[in-house]
Design a protein around this motif. Sequence first.
Motif: not given
Length: 261
Positions: A50-55, A155-175
């Motif tokens: 999880l991201h430290k700054d998000w609930p 191209r963005l989908a490729v990037s997002l998939l790499k960034e979110t492997v076992n990682y969820m920074p925030a709810p998807v609309d906020h992300y």
Amino acid sequence: MKNLVINLDRSPDRLKHCHKQFGRLKLDFERVAAVDARGLSQSELDNIVLHKDWPKPTNSEFACFMSHRKCWEILVASTDEYAAIFEDDIILSDSAADFLESSDWVPADVNILRLETFKTKVYFKRWWRLQIRDRHLLKMVGFHAGAGGYIISRRLAVSLLKETVNYMPAPVDHYLFDPGCEVFANNIIFQLVPAVCAQEQVLSAGTLTLGGNIEDRSVVNLIQKKRGSLSGGQKMLRELKRGVYKLKRLAVDKRMIVDVQ
């Protein structure tokens, strides 16, 4: 361009609704089986960073994020350069077909583009707009809630998939659409104005037939909690910064409600 609709196996009424929405416009869509929050195991949840700054997100928000991620995977595995992704309570305008039949109209430098509105005031670049048929593309500079309908590039989908492997920074609309998250910082977020769709809760709040999408939101009280933790000096500094910020917004940005048409 693929039209992907996220739908839970236990929500056949919503799938029927989507068939009506797309059918009346003579559009095809591909159903994407949503991740069910009721089926998530504790071990699955514990393995997500999880991201430290998000609930901590709720189980429903975890499942929603994973469902959108499945859509990004489908796009990357396809030969399409873009996909339009929808949640299953979406209501399409009569003109939506003009923008969903193909991606030929999407400018080459666009990576993510909102098709929906949440009918809340949003900040956009005041002096920038691009004519697209009978609409405009605007550049967002403020958060616009909801992930019920948007176009994303391969191209963005490729990037997002790499960034979110076992990682969820925030709810998807906020992300995707919040300046407080990296996607916003690293990409220009475009909005189609007027929008061509909105979730049922936005257009028919008093007469819902499909029910709410995610009822337990983790970020509802985030701002209030941050305000309550500030000292007196911090509050004064905040007000000074807020004044400068408002002057800048007045000169550079435009605050408006996006309609749907």
